[in-house]
Scaffold this active site. Structure first.
Site, PDB file in Angstrom:
ATOM      1  CB  CYS A 272      40.441  68.873  27.320  1.00  0.00           C
ATOM      2  SG  CYS A 272      41.591  68.715  28.248  1.00  0.00           S
ATOM      3  CB  SER A 273      45.819  68.446  25.481  1.00  0.00           C
ATOM      4  OG  SER A 273      45.168  69.571  25.793  1.00  0.00           O
ATOM      5  CG  ASP A 274      48.025  67.691  29.615  1.00  0.00           C
ATOM      6  OD1 ASP A 274      47.969  68.874  29.143  1.00  0.00           O
ATOM      7  OD2 ASP A 274      48.911  67.006  28.922  1.00  0.00           O
ATOM      8  N   GLY A 275      43.638  65.959  29.780  1.00  0.00           N
ATOM      9  CA  GLY A 275      42.468  65.035  30.636  1.00  0.00           C
ATOM     10  C   GLY A 275      41.935  66.200  31.857  1.00  0.00           C
ATOM     11  CD1 TRP A 276      45.528  69.082  32.776  1.00  0.00           C
ATOM     12  CD2 TRP A 276      46.440  66.591  33.857  1.00  0.00           C
ATOM     13  NE1 TRP A 276      47.041  68.849  33.227  1.00  0.00           N
ATOM     14  CE2 TRP A 276      47.643  67.152  33.028  1.00  0.00           C
ATOM     15  CE3 TRP A 276      46.684  65.782  34.358  1.00  0.00           C
ATOM     16  CZ2 TRP A 276      48.798  67.465  33.264  1.00  0.00           C
ATOM     17  CZ3 TRP A 276      48.003  65.368  33.712  1.00  0.00           C
ATOM     18  CH2 TRP A 276      48.321  65.987  33.274  1.00  0.00           C
ATOM     19  CG  ASP A 277      44.226  71.861  33.237  1.00  0.00           C
ATOM     20  OD1 ASP A 277      45.814  71.912  32.128  1.00  0.00           O
ATOM     21  OD2 ASP A 277      44.227  72.080  34.445  1.00  0.00           O
ATOM     22  NE  ARG A 278      41.794  73.590  27.744  1.00  0.00           N
ATOM     23  CZ  ARG A 278      42.690  73.029  26.292  1.00  0.00           C
ATOM     24  NH1 ARG A 278      41.644  73.499  24.972  1.00  0.00           N
ATOM     25  NH2 ARG A 278      43.887  72.706  26.490  1.00  0.00           N
TER      26      ARG A 278
ATOM     27  NE  ARG B 250      46.448  73.558  34.706  1.00  0.00           N
ATOM     28  CZ  ARG B 250      47.614  73.090  34.250  1.00  0.00           C
ATOM     29  NH1 ARG B 250      49.240  73.408  34.984  1.00  0.00           N
ATOM     30  NH2 ARG B 250      47.688  72.066  33.739  1.00  0.00           N
TER      31      ARG B 250
END
Lengths: 532, 461
Positions: free
Chosen positions: A101-107, A147
């Protein structure tokens, strides 16, 4: 994309995390969030309704559905599950997948871990799930502190219920595949609690470096250690290992009709709205009960065989005995003994509570079934049971036959005067005269037999209408109730903290007992049970 | 076909059902006033009426009620000695007509000083409109011991629209989440379910907690009235949660009470043309029973599959139980001679065991379901059985069944072995192979009793 040959890029849009926090924040936090700007303000207003969904005093059905729809929460859940299913299907068809995704640690974390659960049965076990969280979330740097908003210094727009969403996706899958997961809903709720509780060091910090810098492994306890001590609370009784072989890959149904509202998470402490009878917990208790009875059966079979050998019976007769056939000789022995001691007046034997097969399985008022083989009362109930089971006692019930040569009368009258078996237990201290060494096997006494049988409850008390433990701590829908394996009563987790091997079990594995029963078993000088 | 062991046509006659209410037989009796179906064409021949009211009074009272459906006994609650009665609306009309006989019939139900509630399943406004058209409601001046309360349930015409919309929403598996939720909401089906369960809880609460008798009616007395009266019995009476009790309930409160199955269960949700008389009232009843079932999964003797089967048979069946509109039509068409009863089929052991609930533990108490929106769910097993694969749920239930069966097996094995052990011990003692236990000396019997006390203390918890 031209640089990455042989790759197909599939953009899947999952909503950005800030929006999600707005809609969810109100479910857990009661005070409204201050919107950052006007656009957010509109969103905030719509989604504040979500909290009202869970908190409504007297909502109508349409109100509830309306606000559920308005919050968009289930839409996000559906999107995450859909994406993960897509990934899982691709891998299962043989295509490798790179997710970002954008950061790689959520979705990314959500979709990859869900895809792992769909593909690999190991991640559906407790240990595997914990390993998955360690790998995909803790290891790959999901920013837990940010988070969850654990520190004041965390900016509001960093907070978002990403992990909560992941847990809900797992729960949705558990609803669709009830036999595929080794753990239950309580497991997920406990993990969720401790992400915010900070009682354990597992979820503190934003990445692995943080955890090393803070020296968490020296200064805090791990959640996994705590949970492994209480693993019986988290087991799913319907889990089947064979499921893993039959259906290793499980892809949930993507249609919106398959998703449900997670009452356990969002209305957890409102006991009135949950089902009043917890099928999973009752099945769990039934399974434990079967384990106890299995072990007890083994012991009973051993004892029956022992006595048969002492009596010099043939192998064939032993086998028949084990199947439960009662010979006419022994019945007549009962009868004559019964007639013989009809003159003895002092018959204050305890009437035993033989388990009546016709009543419900968990409905017994008095949990201990004592084989009071020596008192008159037991004969009656045995005879009744025999009669009710259709054994052909028939006319022989009235058969009068005196049998004084074997000393039978004397024995029975002695025992009936003694007032039942309890005194015998009390008199165990003196073993003089009651012990006979049998060839090749251990010492066998009547007292020991009785003591063994006393320690295993045939019937466990029903969970129905049990609202608090004897220590007065209340039970709500999500608190697990435990049975003492000796007396069969219901207790809370603190009252059932002790384990001890019971003489009534063949294998002598330590089993959970309540405090009074623990003391009793420790004190009882059964010869086979070493006092530790 | 199969051999009929127990004839379903005779299994639930009025006489046998009346015996269930034996505690109230001092005040109530069976009346055959309707034996030619002239007093009320939709009632059965045998009805339960107060002993103090003669048949002539009943005949006159019936003219005051719509369709001749005069108040009859539906259920007697032993614990609080209260009764549940049902009827149709009184034809008081815009001029507030009275009928002495009807008043006598209703007022004689209770003793002096006791109160009753008349539960009207229409909203107050709807009842007033009905009054202007010739129907109406009971004026409290004429029925002094009775208080009227309105527990509105929608009219049956809206049930049909709701079902069509909901099935349409259910079948659309490719829609978005938003669309599904908004379609579900606009169908109002779950709202109907909630309203019906709420009304039944109010009736049950009045009877059980407030100890007040209840008379339920709507307008025609054949739809919402029967919904409320039958569901209240599920809540109050544990016998109705057993298989035979539930079948008896359906026979009594739906089939014999004259619910027009033929016109209501005509085509269901996929009909191309909508007929005015058609309405999924019985399906709503089954849905409400399911909602209570999933809140109390251990209190019902039957499983979800049983409910599903009944629903299917009410619409389309090889058996005659749900045919025709009332007893008069069934007699006329000779249904009992020409068809087999559904109960004859279902009550055979080999068929019934598939429908038993493995979690069942008899629960004699009154069960109070929750009507919070979070507690009521779409019945996936029925409405979504074409869309969502039910195999994992079936497997889960099979697993539960196995766990319980194994537990029962072990129990009986333990009992057998214990008995065996007991008899062998006797034998061993008699043969002198094992010595009998030592007789305690009198001096130390005090200690014995003390030692005896501690094991017994645990046992008597």
């Amino acid at each position: 994309m031209s640089l990455y040959k042989k790759c197909e890029q599939t953009p899947i849009s999952l909503e950005v995390l800030q929006a999600r926090w707005r809609l969810f924040g109100h479910v857990l936090r009661r005070e409204p969030l201050i919107p950052a700007n006007k656009a957010m303000a509109c969103y905030f207003h719509d989604n504040a309704k979500r909290a009202r969904v869970s908190e409504l005093k007297k909502p109508s059905m349409n109100d509830f559905l309306n606000r559920l729809e308005g919050s968009g929460w289930l839409k996000h859940i559906a999107a995450v599950i859909d994406t993960s299913a897509f990934i899982a299907r691709a891998i299962s068809d043989g295509t490798s997948v790179l997710v970002h995704c954008s950061d790689g640690w959520d979705r990314t974390a959500q979709t990859c871990s869900l895809a792992g659960i769909m593909l690999d049965p190991y991640y559906r076990t407790m240990q595997g799930f914990q390993a998955l969280i360690e790998k995909e979330w803790l290891g790959f740097g999901h920013k837990f502190t940010d988070r969850c908003g654990l520190l004041e210094s965390v900016e509001v727009k960093e907070t978002s219920p990403v992990f909560t969403q992941f847990l809900e996706c797992v729960w949705q899958m558990m609803q669709q595949f009830p036999c595929a997961f080794q753990f239950n809903e309580r497991f997920l709720l406990t993990i969720h609690d401790h992400i915010y509780s900070c009682q354990f060091g597992t979820f503190i910090g934003n990445c692995e470096k943080d955890r090393l810098d803070l020296r968490l492994s020296e200064r805090t306890y791990s959640l996994w250690g705590y949970m492994s001590l209480h693993s019986t609370e988290y087991l799913n009784p319907l889990y089947k290992k064979t499921y893993e072989i039959k259906r290793p890959v499980i892809i949930p149904n993507p249609s919106p009709q398959a998703l449900r509202y997670w009452r356990g998470m969002y209305n957890r402490f409102e006991s009135g709205i949950h089902p009043r009878e917890n099928v999973q917990d009752i099945s769990s208790a039934a399974k434990d009960h079967s384990v106890s009875l299995e072990d007890h059966v083994l012991l009973l079979e051993k004892r029956v065989t022992q006595i048969c050998k002492l009596l010099g019976k043939s192998e064939e007769a032993i086998q028949r005995k084990l199947q439960g056939h009662v010979s006419m000789d022994s019945i007549e022995g009962y009868l004559s003994g019964h007639i013989g001691d009809s003159s003895s007046a002092s018959n204050n034997a305890v009437t035993p509570n033989y388990y009546n097969h016709k009543t419900g399985p968990f409905d017994l008022p008095e949990p201990v079934e004592m084989v009071t083989l020596t008192s008159k009362g037991s004969f009656d109930s045995v005879a009744q049971l025999e009669g009710s089971k259709g054994a052909s006692l028939g006319g022989s019930m009235n058969h009068i036959k005196s049998d004084s040569e074997s000393g039978f009368d004397e024995a029975s009258s002695q025992l009936s005067r003694s007032g039942g078996v309890d005194e015998l237990v009390g008199g165990v201290g003196g073993t003089g005269g009651g012990v006979l060494q049998s060839p090749g096997s251990d010492i066998l006494t009547v007292e020991q037999l009785v003591a063994e049988l006393k320690t295993v409850a045939i019937g466990w008390k029903s969970f129905r209408n049990v609202f608090s433990c004897s220590c007065a701590s209340p039970f709500d829908h999500y608190v697990k109730k435990f049975h003492c394996w000796k007396c069969g009563q219901v207790f809370c987790v603190r009252c059932i903290a002790r384990s001890i091997p019971l003489p009534g079990h063949y294998h002598r594995r330590p089993v959970p007992v309540c405090k009074p029963c623990y003391r009793e078993v420790r004190r009882s000088p059964s010869t086979e049970f070493p006092l530790s | 076909m199969f051999d009929v062991i127990e004839n379903g046509w005779q299994a639930f006659s009025a006489e046998t059902e009346f015996n269930r209410f034996k505690e109230c037989q001092e005040d109530w009796r069976i009346s055959y006033v309707n034996k030619d179906y002239k007093v009320c064409p939709t009632y059965p021949q045998a009805v339960f009426v107060p002993k103090s009211v003669e048949d002539e009074t009943i005949i006159k009272a019936a003219t005051f009620r719509q369709g001749g459906r005069f108040p009859v006994l539906s259920y007697y609650h032993k614990d609080s000695k209260t009764v549940l009665m049902r009827s149709s609306q009184p034809l008081s009309g815009p001029n507030g007509k009275r009928c002495k006989e009807d008043e006598r019939l209703v007022n004689s139900v209770m003793g002096m000083g006791k109160r009753g509630f008349i539960v009207d399943t229409r909203a107050q406004g709807v009842a007033k409109i009905a009054q202007s058209k010739g129907g109406g409601f009971e004026l409290e001046a004429h029925y002094p011991q009775w208080r009227r309360i309105h527990q509105p349930i929608e009219r049956r015409t809206s049930f049909h629209d709701s079902l069509i919309k909901m099935i349409e929403a259910c079948n659309d598996s490719s829609s978005s989440m938003d669309k599904w939720l908004s379609k579900l909401e606009s169908s109002n089906w779950l709202t109907h379910v909630k309203d019906i369960i709420t009304s039944s809880c109010v009736v049950a609460q009045s009877m059980d907690k407030e100890r007040v008798s209840v008379l339920v009616h709507g307008s025609e007395g054949t739809d919402t009235t029967l919904l409320v009266s039958s569901l209240s019995q599920i809540i109050l009476d544990h016998d109705c949660r057993t298989v035979t009790g539930f079948e008896a309930l359906i026979e009594r409160e739906w089939i014999q009470a004259g619910h027009p199955f033929r016109t209501r269960c005509n085509k269901s949700a996929y009909a191309i043309t909508k007929q005015r008389q058609e309405s999924p009232v019985f399906l709503l009843f089954i849905d409400c029973v399911w909602q209570i079932w999933q809140q109390f999964p251990c209190s019902f003797e039957f499983s979800e599959k049983f409910l599903l089967t009944l629903f299917q048979h009410s619409y389309s069946s090889q058996f005659g139980t749900f045919l025709c509109n009332n007893e008069r039509e069934r007699l006329h068409c000779k249904v009992a001679d020409r068809t087999v009863s559904l109960w004859s089929f279902l009550n055979r052991m080999e068929i019934l065991q598939d429908f038993m609930n493995p979690m069942y533990e008899p629960n004699p108490a009154v069960i109070w379901p929750s009507v919070a929106p979070q507690s009521l769910m779409v019945w996936t097993g029925l409405y979504l059985r074409g869309v969502i694969d039910q195999t994992p749920q079936d497997e889960a239930w099979k697993e539960i069944y196995k766990i319980r069966e194994y537990d029962q097996e072990l129990r009986s094995k333990v009992n057998k072995l214990r008995r065996q052990l007991a008899s062998l011990e006797r034998e061993a003692i008699s043969h002198g192979v094992v010595s009998p236990p030592v007789q305690k000396a009198a001096a130390s019997s005090g200690d014995g009793i003390d030692n005896m006390a501690s094991p017994l203390v645990n046992n008597s918890l």
